[in-house]
Design an enzyme around this catalytic site. Structure first.
Site, PDB file in Angstrom:
ATOM      1  N   GLU A   1      22.167 -39.463-118.509  1.00 27.14           N
ATOM      2  CA  GLU A   1      23.167 -38.915-119.422  1.00 27.14           C
ATOM      3  C   GLU A   1      23.620 -37.551-118.906  1.00 27.14           C
ATOM      4  O   GLU A   1      22.794 -36.663-118.672  1.00 27.14           O
ATOM      5  CB  GLU A   1      22.594 -38.742-120.824  1.00 27.14           C
ATOM      6  CG  GLU A   1      22.313 -40.030-121.557  1.00 27.14           C
ATOM      7  CD  GLU A   1      21.902 -39.777-122.995  1.00 27.14           C
ATOM      8  OE1 GLU A   1      22.201 -40.634-123.847  1.00 27.14           O
ATOM      9  OE2 GLU A   1      21.274 -38.746-123.285  1.00 27.14           O
ATOM     10  N   CYS A   2      24.916 -37.385-118.737  1.00 23.90           N
ATOM     11  CA  CYS A   2      25.509 -36.102-118.353  1.00 23.90           C
ATOM     12  C   CYS A   2      24.817 -35.517-117.121  1.00 23.90           C
ATOM     13  O   CYS A   2      25.036 -36.001-116.018  1.00 23.90           O
ATOM     14  CB  CYS A   2      25.495 -35.141-119.533  1.00 23.90           C
ATOM     15  SG  CYS A   2      26.723 -33.812-119.385  1.00 23.90           S
ATOM     16  N   GLY A   3      23.963 -34.512-117.275  1.00 27.29           N
ATOM     17  CA  GLY A   3      23.285 -33.954-116.110  1.00 27.29           C
ATOM     18  C   GLY A   3      22.461 -34.988-115.367  1.00 27.29           C
ATOM     19  O   GLY A   3      22.403 -34.990-114.132  1.00 27.29           O
TER      20      GLY A   3
ATOM     21  N   THR B   1      26.303 -42.119-118.126  1.00 29.11           N
ATOM     22  CA  THR B   1      27.430 -41.727-118.967  1.00 29.11           C
ATOM     23  C   THR B   1      27.493 -40.204-119.040  1.00 29.11           C
ATOM     24  O   THR B   1      26.483 -39.522-118.887  1.00 29.11           O
ATOM     25  CB  THR B   1      27.277 -42.261-120.398  1.00 29.11           C
ATOM     26  OG1 THR B   1      26.113 -41.663-120.999  1.00 29.11           O
ATOM     27  CG2 THR B   1      27.139 -43.772-120.416  1.00 29.11           C
TER      28      THR B   1
END
Length: 436
Positions: free
Chosen positions: A327-329, A427
């Site tokens: 997720e993200c990072g 994501t």
């Protein structure tokens, strides 16, 4: 019935909500009062500060992503306490235009759902009696939201305080306390907001100072008396579909942004969490059946992550037979490269072709409703997920298969679809809850 509670809110961000909330948590704790903290909305950083000040895990309540029953269940599962204290987000009435599961995401919606009165933190810099007009307007905005009173912040002098108090008295607004300017107890900021709790070596000093400061200038007995027992919310445990039975979870300073209620839901489903540290060059537990990389600040540790060859090789080996999700990072760390703010490219794990850059900074912020085009760990194609996106990185390359069709809270198309390659997915939005 919901326990007696209060919501600490304000007219706008930057008014001092977090400092006041930390001070109240620490001050009540010092008096032997057990306080259960909550945080309105999608925030991973403030809850860690809440825990340091209160000694109890803070819980996110998000009425855009969660239903009223889910919110009720999270409040009930938080356990017994003398007082429930929820920190709001942004301004009291600030939310999205189109409601989600149980509201717009505004702190006022949580106040209406729970019945907890609101205490407004007012930055009275540059005004005196006029501050009462602001407080009175907030108190009259919605009939289902009760403003119990105000805490004045950034008071310049005793004369200034007297003028503001006179205006509040004339308007019929209760003043619980007045805080003079005290910049040394403010929590330092960074590009995504406040620094993480574990990054502050002086955290306990800041918390203790905030507690003493608030105890000196705010009436704690009056606040406890203002707390109200809310209306009963029929609790329905948030739907928890764990990504695996044994989850290898990246946990260190680069990967720490995951909502506590998700981990609690996984554990409630009987899942075993197996933490590991990419920054320490550790690999996911070989006995795990899924690996999950949360968000965080990989851009601040890009060089160290690029040199963590054991971690990268272990992650690649794991992904050959089992799912990996970021997720993200965590998504960025699964990509091919991460370009830092100075323009230097750092090789990441290479499980996805994603290349991201912090040299070209642009804010991506907001709620996300994603309809999965393909499966990700724990979910199937067609499932709808509610989450939140908050980052400054820019996509340079994203050659892999899109993972989801993504909309913002207004229903507009969002370009950041996430991506998938083999058993690896990622994501930019952080999962909060499954959509109804």
């Amino acid at each position: 019935m919901i326990a007696p509670g209060l919501i600490i809110s304000a007219p706008a961000s930057g008014s001092g909500k977090t400092t006041v909330t930390l001070g109240l948590l620490a001050a009540f704790r010092a008096e032997g009062v057990s306080v259960q903290p909550f945080k309105n909305g999608p925030d991973y950083i403030d809850p860690a500060f809440h825990q340091a000040a209160s000694g109890r895990s803070s819980v996110n309540l998000d009425c855009w992503a969660m239903g009223a029953g889910e919110i009720g269940a999270l409040i009930a599962e938080a356990g017994a306490a003398d007082l429930f204290l929820a920190e709001g987000s942004m301004g009291l009435y600030d939310g999205v235009i189109r409601p989600g599961e149980a509201g717009t995401g505004a702190s006022a919606d949580i106040a209406a759902l729970t019945g907890w009165p609101v205490v407004l933190v007012l930055d009275v810099s540059g005004q005196a009696q006029s501050a009462a007009a602001v407080a009175r307007g907030f108190a009259a905005m919605r009939a289902d939201v009760r403003v119990a009173g105000v805490i004045l912040n950034k008071v310049a002098s005793p004369r200034h305080e007297a003028l503001v108090r006179a205006g509040m008295e004339a308007a019929g607004i209760t003043v619980f306390g007045a805080l003079p300017r005290r910049p040394e107890i403010a929590v330092p900021e960074r590009h995504l907001g406040l620094q993480q709790a574990e990054e502050l070596p002086e955290l306990q000093r800041i918390v203790a100072a905030a507690g003493a400061f608030v105890a000196e200038h705010v009436s704690l007995p009056a606040l406890r008396a203002a707390a109200m027992t809310g209306s009963p919310l029929r609790g329905v445990a948030p739907r928890a579909r764990p990504p695996g039975q044994r989850i290898a979870l990246a946990r260190d300073r680069a990967f720490s942004f995951i909502y506590p209620h998700l981990i609690a839901g996984w554990r409630r489903a009987g899942v075993e969490i197996l933490p590991f540290s990419p920054l320490a060059d550790e690999i996911p537990d070989p006995t795990a059946d899924c690996c999950w990389l949360p968000g965080g600040y990989p851009e601040l540790h890009a060089g160290k992550l690029a040199s963590a060859k054991r971690f990268q090789a272990g992650l690649r080996q794991f992904s050959r037979t089992r799912p990996v999700h970021g997720e993200c990072g965590g998504y960025m760390a699964l990509g091919s490269a991460l370009i830092d703010a100075e323009g230097k490219a750092h090789a990441m794990a290479g499980l996805l072709g994603l290349v991201t850059s912090f040299e070209r900074r642009r804010l991506h912020l907001g709620y996300r409703l994603a309809t999965l085009l393909d499966a990700l760990p724990g979910f199937s194609a067609g499932d709808r997920l509610r989450g939140h996106e908050f980052h400054y990185s820019t996509i340079i390359e994203q050659p892999d298969t899109p993972l989801a069709r993504v909309e913002d809270a207004a229903g507009a198309h969002v370009a950041e679809t996430g991506s998938r390659r083999g058993q690896t997915s990622g994501t930019f939005f952080h999962l909060i809850a499954e959509a109804s």
